[in-house]
Design an enzyme around this catalytic site. Sequence first.
Site, short mmCIF file in Angstrom:
data_model
loop_
_atom_site.label_atom_id
_atom_site.label_comp_id
_atom_site.label_asym_id
_atom_site.label_seq_id
_atom_site.Cartn_x
_atom_site.Cartn_y
_atom_site.Cartn_z
N THR A 123 -36.91 1.93 -4.76
CA THR A 123 -37.29 0.72 -4.07
C THR A 123 -36.14 -0.26 -3.92
OG1 THR A 123 -39.32 0.99 -5.29
CG2 THR A 123 -38.98 -1.15 -4.25
N ARG A 151 -50.78 8.76 -1.17
CA ARG A 151 -50.33 8.08 -2.41
C ARG A 151 -49.65 6.75 -2.08
NH1 ARG A 151 -45.20 6.13 -4.71
NH2 ARG A 151 -45.33 6.34 -6.95
N GLY A 153 -47.56 3.60 -4.12
CA GLY A 153 -46.89 3.31 -5.39
C GLY A 153 -47.05 1.86 -5.81
N ASP A 154 -46.18 1.44 -6.69
CA ASP A 154 -46.25 0.07 -7.23
C ASP A 154 -45.73 -0.98 -6.26
OD1 ASP A 154 -43.66 1.33 -7.60
OD2 ASP A 154 -43.08 -0.42 -8.78
N THR A 174 -38.55 -1.09 -10.20
CA THR A 174 -38.14 0.12 -9.51
C THR A 174 -38.45 1.31 -10.42
OG1 THR A 174 -36.30 1.19 -8.37
CG2 THR A 174 -35.78 0.05 -10.39
N GLY A 175 -38.48 2.48 -9.85
CA GLY A 175 -38.75 3.67 -10.67
C GLY A 175 -40.08 4.30 -10.32
N GLY A 177 -43.58 4.63 -9.76
CA GLY A 177 -44.55 3.57 -9.55
C GLY A 177 -45.77 3.66 -10.44
N1 GLY Z 1 -41.29 2.52 -7.11
C1 GLY Z 1 -41.59 3.12 -5.89
C2 GLY Z 1 -42.66 4.10 -5.92
O1 GLY Z 1 -43.04 4.60 -6.97
O2 GLY Z 1 -43.19 4.40 -4.87
#
Ligand code: GLY
Length: 264
Positions: A123, A151, A153-154, A174-175, A177
Site C-alpha cells: 500500500t 477480497r 484488504g485493510d 502496510t502489509g 491486510g
Molecule cells: N495492505 C494491503 C492489503 O492487504 O490489501
Amino acid sequence: MVVESDMSNRSVGLGGLPDRDGHVTLDACIQDHDCRAGSVAFLEHFEHPVSIARAVMERTPHVMLVGEGAAQWALANGFSERTVRIPEVTERWKEWLRTSEYRPGVNNENAPAGKGDATDHDTIGMLAMDAQGRMAGSCTTSGLAFKIHGRVGDSPIIGAGLFVDGDVGAACATGTGELVMRTAGSHSVVELMRQGMEPLEACREAVDRVLRKHPGLTGQQVGFLALRRDGAFGAHSIYNGFNYAITTADRHELQDAAFVRTWQ
Ligand code: GLY
C-alpha cells in the site's frame, strides 16, 4: 495519485497484479482532521481510486462504496474508466496459475520483478499536516496479488489501514491486510498515542498485538506509520525492509522503520 498512475508499480493502481481471476481490483480511502472519511473498495478500471474516495467523503452522506455500485457512482460523478493491458502482468498471472499457491510475503513491493515471494504488495499510505496543524491521511492499493476475487484488504477500512483524529494524530498501515484488520491496527495506534505513548512506541505496541494474536506467524509483514498532532512521528514493522518518506519544509528523506525481526 502519482503512484496510482505509475504503470510500472505492481501493488498500487491499474498497473497492479490481479486477483486469481485476472481482475485488478483497487482499494483506497481518505480521512481528515475531523474524522470525515471516504472509501472505495473492490473497484476496477479507474486510475485514481483515492480521488473517488475523496469525492465519496465530500459529496455523499456515506463513507464507503464498493464494487459495481462504486463504479456506477464514480461514472455518474465525473470519473472516467480506463482499461490498461500490461503484458508483464498477464504473464505473471499466467505463471502464478501454474501453481496457484497463495503466499503473501515480506516487502515484495521492494523486490525487482520475479525476485520477491509468490505475491506482491503493498500500500501507499500517506499522513499529512498543514501549516495550521490540520491533519489528513490516505491509502491506496491494488491489494494482495492473486487474492480471491472479491477480497478487500485493510487499506479502505477506516480504523484498519488508516485512522485520523486531529485531536490526537494519525496512523496508517502496510502489509498483510488481514493481520491489520483483525487488530484494528491504525485505530489502535491513534488510541495508544491518545493514552500518552510516543508514535514509535504506539506503532511497536500495535505490531506486538498482531504478533500476540497470531502465534507462529512467519514471513508476513505488517508496518505502521504514525504522526502525532505535535508533528512527532514514528514507524515500526514486524520485519526489516519497511521504509517511509518524510517531507517537511526543510527535509525530504527516506527512513527505515524500526523492526522486530530480520527477514533474509
Ligand atoms: N495492505 C494491503 C492489503 O492487504 O490489501
